[in-house]
Design a protein around this motif. Structure first.
Motif, PDB file in Angstrom:
ATOM      1  N   LEU A 130     -39.793  17.906   4.825  1.00 14.85           N
ATOM      2  CA  LEU A 130     -41.011  17.585   5.565  1.00 14.85           C
ATOM      3  C   LEU A 130     -40.801  16.188   6.125  1.00 14.85           C
ATOM      4  O   LEU A 130     -40.511  15.249   5.377  1.00 14.85           O
ATOM      5  CB  LEU A 130     -42.224  17.624   4.644  1.00 14.85           C
ATOM      6  N   CYS A 131     -40.933  16.052   7.435  1.00 16.07           N
ATOM      7  CA  CYS A 131     -40.634  14.784   8.098  1.00 16.07           C
ATOM      8  C   CYS A 131     -41.858  14.255   8.833  1.00 16.07           C
ATOM      9  O   CYS A 131     -42.636  15.024   9.407  1.00 16.07           O
ATOM     10  CB  CYS A 131     -39.511  14.975   9.115  1.00 16.07           C
ATOM     11  N   CYS A 132     -41.995  12.936   8.808  1.00 16.42           N
ATOM     12  CA  CYS A 132     -43.061  12.278   9.568  1.00 16.42           C
ATOM     13  C   CYS A 132     -42.637  10.837   9.848  1.00 16.42           C
ATOM     14  O   CYS A 132     -41.628  10.356   9.331  1.00 16.42           O
ATOM     15  CB  CYS A 132     -44.375  12.304   8.795  1.00 16.42           C
ATOM     16  N   ARG A 133     -43.420  10.165  10.668  1.00 19.10           N
ATOM     17  CA  ARG A 133     -43.168   8.748  10.893  1.00 19.10           C
ATOM     18  C   ARG A 133     -43.391   8.009   9.565  1.00 19.10           C
ATOM     19  O   ARG A 133     -44.319   8.329   8.819  1.00 19.10           O
ATOM     20  CB  ARG A 133     -44.095   8.211  11.974  1.00 19.10           C
ATOM     21  N   THR A 134     -42.542   7.057   9.247  1.00 15.43           N
ATOM     22  CA  THR A 134     -42.590   6.372   7.953  1.00 15.43           C
ATOM     23  C   THR A 134     -43.974   5.806   7.626  1.00 15.43           C
ATOM     24  O   THR A 134     -44.453   5.992   6.502  1.00 15.43           O
ATOM     25  CB  THR A 134     -41.483   5.299   7.875  1.00 15.43           C
ATOM     26  N   PRO A 135     -44.680   5.144   8.562  1.00 13.49           N
ATOM     27  CA  PRO A 135     -46.013   4.636   8.204  1.00 13.49           C
ATOM     28  C   PRO A 135     -47.003   5.756   7.825  1.00 13.49           C
ATOM     29  O   PRO A 135     -47.913   5.551   7.026  1.00 13.49           O
ATOM     30  CB  PRO A 135     -46.489   3.908   9.470  1.00 13.49           C
ATOM     31  N   ASP A 136     -46.793   6.945   8.394  1.00 14.26           N
ATOM     32  CA  ASP A 136     -47.703   8.062   8.109  1.00 14.26           C
ATOM     33  C   ASP A 136     -47.453   8.702   6.750  1.00 14.26           C
ATOM     34  O   ASP A 136     -48.275   9.466   6.257  1.00 14.26           O
ATOM     35  CB  ASP A 136     -47.582   9.143   9.191  1.00 14.26           C
ATOM     36  N   ALA A 137     -46.319   8.404   6.134  1.00 18.37           N
ATOM     37  CA  ALA A 137     -45.963   9.029   4.857  1.00 18.37           C
ATOM     38  C   ALA A 137     -46.947   8.673   3.755  1.00 18.37           C
ATOM     39  O   ALA A 137     -47.066   9.392   2.767  1.00 18.37           O
ATOM     40  CB  ALA A 137     -44.549   8.626   4.449  1.00 18.37           C
ATOM     41  N   LYS A 138     -47.677   7.574   3.919  1.00 18.61           N
ATOM     42  CA  LYS A 138     -48.649   7.151   2.910  1.00 18.61           C
ATOM     43  C   LYS A 138     -50.047   7.731   3.150  1.00 18.61           C
ATOM     44  O   LYS A 138     -50.938   7.533   2.331  1.00 18.61           O
ATOM     45  CB  LYS A 138     -48.707   5.626   2.862  1.00 18.61           C
ATOM     46  N   ARG A 139     -50.240   8.440   4.241  1.00 23.55           N
ATOM     47  CA  ARG A 139     -51.549   9.021   4.536  1.00 23.55           C
ATOM     48  C   ARG A 139     -51.884  10.128   3.540  1.00 23.55           C
ATOM     49  O   ARG A 139     -51.011  10.889   3.133  1.00 23.55           O
ATOM     50  CB  ARG A 139     -51.572   9.588   5.957  1.00 23.55           C
TER      51      ARG A 139
END
Length: 165
Positions: A130-139
């Motif tokens: 599962l991939c996302c922008r690094t800042p979004d990983a904490k959402r």
């Protein structure tokens, strides 16, 4: 930029600023209907009597399975090529031949007995992330989705910590 998250399979390596959470390993093997599989012996050379169902989207998949499984390549009497792996798997479900499938893609077919894997599955070095922008990983939404994927993938492979570059 238009996507919040994406599931990537294969040997994906995250780009800078992308976090990839590996949630399931990959296994693949030849699959056919139970009636076609019943015509096969324990020796994979018997597959040669069936139609090889292949996909243009993954043209070397059969070659990879032979190499990775240590099985000598089989000469098939017939081959039918499809534009997409999903079409090749549909043909296998219809009893038109034998296809190679990632186990995760056909788990329901296996459980229902629509398809069987006469020679089992082999593990691959690739997996699903599962991939996302690094800042979004904490959402919270990403955490919920990644938790659900890890739970769903449990028992279907091992998991590793998120990686980012």
């Amino acid at each position: 930029p238009e996507l919040d998250a994406v599931i990537m399979g294969g040997e994906y390596r995250p780009a800078a600023g992308i976090t990839a959470l590996r949630f399931m390993e990959d296994e693949f093997g030849p699959v056919a209907t139970p009636s076609l599989a019943a015509t096969l012996s324990r020796d994979p050379v018997a597959m040669g009597a069936l139609t090889m169902l292949a996909s243009r989207s993954v043209p070397k998949l059969w070659d990879e399975w032979f190499a990775e499984s240590g099985t000598p390549p089989v000469v098939f009497s017939r081959a039918q090529e499809f534009e997409d792996l999903l079409l090749a798997l549909g043909a296998a479900r219809s009893g038109l031949g034998i296809a190679l499938a990632p186990r995760a893609s056909i788990e329901d077919d296996l459980q229902r007995g629509q398809l069987v894997a006469p020679y089992g599955f082999i593990a691959r070095p690739s997996g699903y992330s599962l991939c996302c922008r690094t800042p979004d990983a904490k959402r919270p939404a990403f955490a919920a989705l990644s938790g659900w994927l890890r739970q769903s993938g449990r028992g279907k492979g091992s998991f590793s910590a998120p990686t980012s570059e």
